[in-house]
Design an enzyme around this catalytic site. Structure first.
Site, short mmCIF file in Angstrom:
data_model
loop_
_atom_site.label_atom_id
_atom_site.label_comp_id
_atom_site.label_asym_id
_atom_site.label_seq_id
_atom_site.Cartn_x
_atom_site.Cartn_y
_atom_site.Cartn_z
N ASP A 115 29.94 -1.44 77.65
CA ASP A 115 29.51 -0.19 76.81
C ASP A 115 28.52 0.66 77.42
O ASP A 115 27.93 0.10 78.38
CB ASP A 115 28.86 -0.69 75.34
CG ASP A 115 29.81 -1.47 74.38
OD1 ASP A 115 30.96 -1.04 74.60
OD2 ASP A 115 29.29 -2.38 73.88
N ASP A 131 36.35 2.37 72.03
CA ASP A 131 35.52 2.44 70.69
C ASP A 131 35.72 3.56 69.77
O ASP A 131 36.14 3.81 68.73
CB ASP A 131 34.17 2.07 70.60
CG ASP A 131 33.74 0.69 71.05
OD1 ASP A 131 34.67 -0.15 71.10
OD2 ASP A 131 32.54 0.39 71.75
#
Length: 159
Positions: A115, A131
């Site tokens: 991330d 995402d």
């Protein structure tokens, strides 16, 4: 033929996701955050061993199996369903599958999901391009269900 086009686009989106994660590993890992817009938007390297919001942390293989089953179910369902305006459902599924596959690749080959997108303005959890694909796909599906899809008129068989 159209199914192959959707699969090609999904594969390209997975490629974009993996390329951005590769970039994050090369340029962000063990480095200070990159402020794009101070106190609003930053690039910040994180390794997530869980699902959304780090749920089920350190259960990578369970998440991988569940993700693979869900992705397969989505693909099979979209191929088989016959709905009006199916294009919207296929676009939503394409985005969800591309995002899910991108994160699944990370879980299987890295043991965690990379991330790197950080929205500081609202103190939102750090996320990635995959995402974004999943969320946009879910939003498209929601719009389809609320505003576009209509139940077919029922015919009275008792007359």
């Amino acid at each position: 033929m159209i199914l192959f086009v959707y699969l090609f686009i999904a594969a390209a989106l997975v490629g974009v996701d993996q390329l951005t994660k590769y970039w994050a590993v090369i340029y962000l890992k063990d480095q200070p955050n990159i402020q794009i817009w101070p106190n609003v938007f930053e690039l910040e390297y994180r390794e997530n061993t869980g699902a959304a919001f780090s749920l089920f942390r350190d259960h990578v293989w369970l998440l991988s199996i569940v993700s693979a089953v869900i992705l397969a179910a989505i693909v099979v369902t979209v191929v088989r369903i016959k709905l009006p305006n199916i294009r919207w459902v296929r676009i939503a599924a394409l985005l969800i599958v591309a995002g899910g596959a991108g994160n699944l690749i990370d879980r299987v080959f890295r043991g965690y999901v990379v991330d790197f997108i950080s929205v500081k303005l609202i103190d939102f959890p750090v996320f990635n391009v995959a995402d974004c694909f999943v969320c946009i796909g879910a939003f498209v599906l929601l719009i389809y269900v609320i505003f576009i899809y209509r139940e077919p008129a029922k015919t009275d068989t008792n007359a």
